[in-house]
Scaffold this motif. Structure first.
Motif, mmCIF file in Angstrom:
data_model
loop_
_atom_site.group_PDB
_atom_site.id
_atom_site.type_symbol
_atom_site.label_atom_id
_atom_site.label_comp_id
_atom_site.label_asym_id
_atom_site.label_seq_id
_atom_site.Cartn_x
_atom_site.Cartn_y
_atom_site.Cartn_z
ATOM 1 N N THR A 231 0.830 -1.203 0.000
ATOM 2 C CA THR A 231 0.000 0.000 0.000
ATOM 3 C C THR A 231 0.867 1.256 0.000
ATOM 4 O O THR A 231 0.597 2.199 -0.739
ATOM 5 N N GLY A 232 1.924 1.264 0.788
ATOM 6 C CA GLY A 232 2.769 2.459 0.880
ATOM 7 C C GLY A 232 3.428 2.807 -0.448
ATOM 8 O O GLY A 232 3.385 3.956 -0.894
ATOM 9 N N ILE A 233 4.008 1.831 -1.119
ATOM 10 C CA ILE A 233 4.738 2.105 -2.350
ATOM 11 C C ILE A 233 3.765 2.401 -3.491
ATOM 12 O O ILE A 233 4.002 3.295 -4.296
ATOM 13 N N TRP A 234 2.679 1.673 -3.541
ATOM 14 C CA TRP A 234 1.694 1.923 -4.600
ATOM 15 C C TRP A 234 1.150 3.343 -4.503
ATOM 16 O O TRP A 234 0.912 4.005 -5.510
ATOM 17 N N THR A 279 -6.680 3.266 -10.049
ATOM 18 C CA THR A 279 -5.466 3.445 -9.246
ATOM 19 C C THR A 279 -5.680 3.000 -7.811
ATOM 20 O O THR A 279 -4.763 2.490 -7.176
ATOM 21 N N GLY A 280 -6.918 3.189 -7.319
ATOM 22 C CA GLY A 280 -7.184 2.804 -5.942
ATOM 23 C C GLY A 280 -7.463 1.320 -5.757
ATOM 24 O O GLY A 280 -7.511 0.846 -4.627
ATOM 25 N N LEU A 281 -7.641 0.590 -6.859
ATOM 26 C CA LEU A 281 -8.079 -0.804 -6.731
ATOM 27 C C LEU A 281 -7.067 -1.690 -6.014
ATOM 28 O O LEU A 281 -7.453 -2.533 -5.199
ATOM 29 N N PHE B 128 -8.064 5.075 4.436
ATOM 30 C CA PHE B 128 -6.639 5.140 4.783
ATOM 31 C C PHE B 128 -5.785 4.299 3.839
ATOM 32 O O PHE B 128 -4.595 4.553 3.670
ATOM 33 N N ALA B 129 -6.406 3.297 3.210
ATOM 34 C CA ALA B 129 -5.653 2.478 2.256
ATOM 35 C C ALA B 129 -5.433 3.219 0.944
ATOM 36 O O ALA B 129 -4.549 2.857 0.167
ATOM 37 N N LEU B 130 -6.235 4.253 0.695
ATOM 38 C CA LEU B 130 -6.124 4.969 -0.582
ATOM 39 C C LEU B 130 -5.073 6.068 -0.501
ATOM 40 O O LEU B 130 -4.794 6.603 0.563
ATOM 41 N N SER B 131 -4.505 6.410 -1.668
ATOM 42 C CA SER B 131 -3.477 7.447 -1.667
ATOM 43 C C SER B 131 -4.108 8.828 -1.555
ATOM 44 O O SER B 131 -5.298 9.016 -1.792
#
Lengths: 305, 309
Positions: A231-234, A279-281, B128-131
């Motif tokens: 999640t962090g890198i994506w 992008t969020g998938l 929170f999981a979304l950028s």
């Protein structure tokens, strides 16, 4: 529960404490009412993304963001994925997706490999100064990245990796190290020392103990680390903008922003929302599949800030 | 214990001379090379490099021509920087207060032994999981004056209703706040919930025996007990706010005008856009300084307290 009225509404019944309360007490109505309203606020953007991405542009122009699609179309999704134009190139978001994948996989493997060995060495093979390095590493988690960006660009240029995906992989591995090292160090600290000593007596060395004993023991923590890193890198944007110089190498988040916030052309809101959702998938899938492990990951990753 | 010391002494005798400290467990040191390079070489090295160069007049390329505090003087007389700082201040105070209050409030609701706790938690935490990019773009669309909230309220009959934060410099920070809170409150809620779960059940029983109401128990007993959790949350929120960048880039690009500029954007545009490196270095050093101001008292409380206890 004998009352048929409450039976029909079992999903709304009260707390399962010792003392049974009435299902529709004032406090229950307040708690569930508030939570339902709050849930609506949190779900709204996801709903808006989905309905907008399934509408045609004429329908968007006559309606509002919340109205459900009358005529469902998947054209915006196709366009966002493979046909949308940025400048002269019309490949949609898919190149960004594959860039992100090819940044993500090596970054996750490299950062977790390094950090797990770090954590293991910090606990079981302490040497003079190892704690000092660890404290510095932890402080690094709080230093604003901005202050390290320019010298890192110089370093990457010197070793010929500036602008390449490999360079970005290195950057992600470096900046992922503090939190992951902390995660593994804390885990290995909880492994009984006798296990390590017994292996030493049996003649196992640094790598022998790591691969045969510590690695199999730490598998759940590896899963947490993977969730955290994926999640962090994506979701990263800053490093993608700074360390990638060519537009065709941009990760998905950067491409998405370029597509949606481009000033030229007519705004195609449905394509924009399809692209945003695409992008969020990946992080959403990770979130919904991993469930409780994600919560454990962020509890550990909270210091990342 | 003496036996262990003896064997150590014997092994050094058999090898002829005392093995150097440097070469004891060599594999651990070799394996720690990435750790050492990252912590000292990159984190310390790069930070010190930027601080040193912030005292030079570097423009297009970094040059070691020292000009004292000139870059900082220019920085603090630049309208754009001053606006960024005041924006960050306002945005920061609001998001700290609201994130803490909402996060704690939601955590208390979920802590009331309710049905479907997992479902509610999943819903509140998923943003929170979304950028920040995704967050910014979605809210940009929802707040769109032509099709979004303003349009919906107007078409319900309230013709004069205006809510257009992203194009109104007066309230643009609230537009960012709505999006930022949507993304970040779930995390704080989870931390608070973990804190609440750590509180002894007996406290609740004692409060009930004394006839103290639920709300009063939370405010007068539970919150003071959760002080460390609140402080940790505050540090997390503050460290995140100082770095805020992606959200603003996606949602408003710093506009309209300068009204949603942030320090991180200032740094980026001077370092990589404006080719005025000295300003970028000075600005990023100020960012580090503000993090230190937040962090040092916290570290003192956290780790100073542990030593005493």
């Amino acid at each position: 529960m004998a009352n048929p009225g409450t039976l029909a509404r079992t999903d709304m019944s009260g707390p399962r404490g010792k003392k049974p309360k009435k299902a529709f007490s004032a406090s229950n109505i307040f708690i569930y009412g508030t939570l339902l309203l709050v849930s609506l606020y949190y779900l709204l953007p996801l709903y808006v993304m989905i309905v907008t991405s399934l509408k045609t542009m004429p329908e968007i122009r006559i309606g509002n963001v919340f109205s459900p699609p009358v005529e469902i179309t998947f054209q915006p999704w196709i366009q966002a994925w493979s046909q949308h134009c940025t400048g002269l190139v019309c490949n949609g978001l898919s190149p960004g997706f594959w860039n992100s994948v090819s940044i993500l996989l090596p970054s996750v493997v490299l950062s977790i490999a390094i950090s797990s060995v770090n954590g293991y060495a910090l606990i079981n093979w302490k040497f003079r100064g190892s704690e000092v390095f660890f404290v510095i590493l932890m402080l690094g988690a709080f230093i604003p990245y901005q202050i390290m960006l320019y010298p890192m660009v110089i370093i990457l240029r010197e070793i010929g990796l500036y602008g390449s995906l490999t360079g970005l992989v290195l950057v992600h591995s470096v900046f992922g190290m503090p939190i992951l090292t902390l995660l593994f160090r804390n885990y290995f600290a909880s492994v009984p020392e006798e296990l390590f000593k017994a292996a030493r007596v049996d003649g196992a060395g640094f790598w022998g103990i790591y691969f045969r004993i510590m690695l199999p023991l730490a598998l759940p923590i590896f899963v947490v680390a993977i969730i955290l890193q994926v999640t962090g890198i994506w979701n990263d944007f800053l490093f993608g903008v700074v360390f990638i110089s060519k537009a065709e190498n941009y990760p998905m988040t950067v491409q998405l922003n370029n597509i949606v916030n481009s000033v030229q052309g007519v705004k195609e809101y449905n394509v924009n929302m399809a692209a945003t959702l695409l992008t969020g998938l990946v992080p959403l899938a990770v979130y919904f599949v991993s469930g409780k492990l994600f919560v454990r990951g962020i509890a550990a990753g909270a210091v990342k800030g | 214990m003496t036996v262990v010391e003896d064997t150590g002494a014997r092994s050094s005798v058999t090898s002829g001379r005392r093995p150097s400290r440097l070469f004891r467990n060599p594999m651990s040191k070799i394996a720690s090379i990435p750790l050492i390079i990252t912590s000292v070489g990159i984190f310390v090295g790069c930070t010190v490099w930027t601080i040193v160069y912030s005292f030079t007049n570097s423009r297009l390329l970094p040059r070691l021509e020292f000009v004292g505090l000139a870059q900082y003087e220019r920085l603090w007389s630049d309208n754009r920087w001053l606006t960024s700082i005041s924006n960050l201040g306002k945005f920061g105070v609001f998001s700290m207060v609201f994130t803490l209050v909402i996060g704690f409030f939601l955590a208390t609701l979920l802590d009331r032994k309710i049905r479907g706790e997992d479902i509610f938690r999943t819903i509140i935490l998923y943003p929170f999981a979304l950028s920040f990019i995704v967050t910014g773009l979605v809210w940009q669309w929802i707040l769109n004056p032509q099709f979004g909230i303003q349009h919906v309220v107007r078409s319900m009959g309230w013709e004069s209703f205006t809510f257009d934060p992203l194009n109104n410099p007066q309230i643009v920070l609230y537009g960012l706040l709505i999006a930022g809170l949507w993304q970040g409150t779930g995390l704080i809620m989870c931390i608070m919930l973990a804190g609440l779960r750590g509180i002894d059940e007996d406290i609740w029983k004692a409060a009930k025996v004394d006839g103290i109401g639920t709300v009063k128990t939370y405010i007068q007993i539970i919150i003071p007990m959760m002080r460390p959790v609140f402080i940790t949350s505050l540090v997390l929120i503050a460290a995140g706010i100082i770095k805020v960048y992606d959200l603003v880039v996606a949602q408003t690009s710093g506009g309209p005008g300068l009204s949603s500029q942030m320090p991180a954007m200032y740094v980026y545009s001077y370092m990589f856009g404006g080719q005025n490196l000295g300003q970028g270095f000075a600005a990023s050093t100020m960012m580090l300084l503000s993090v230190a101001i937040v962090l040092i008292p916290w570290a003192y409380l956290e780790f100073g307290g542990k030593k005493r206890g």
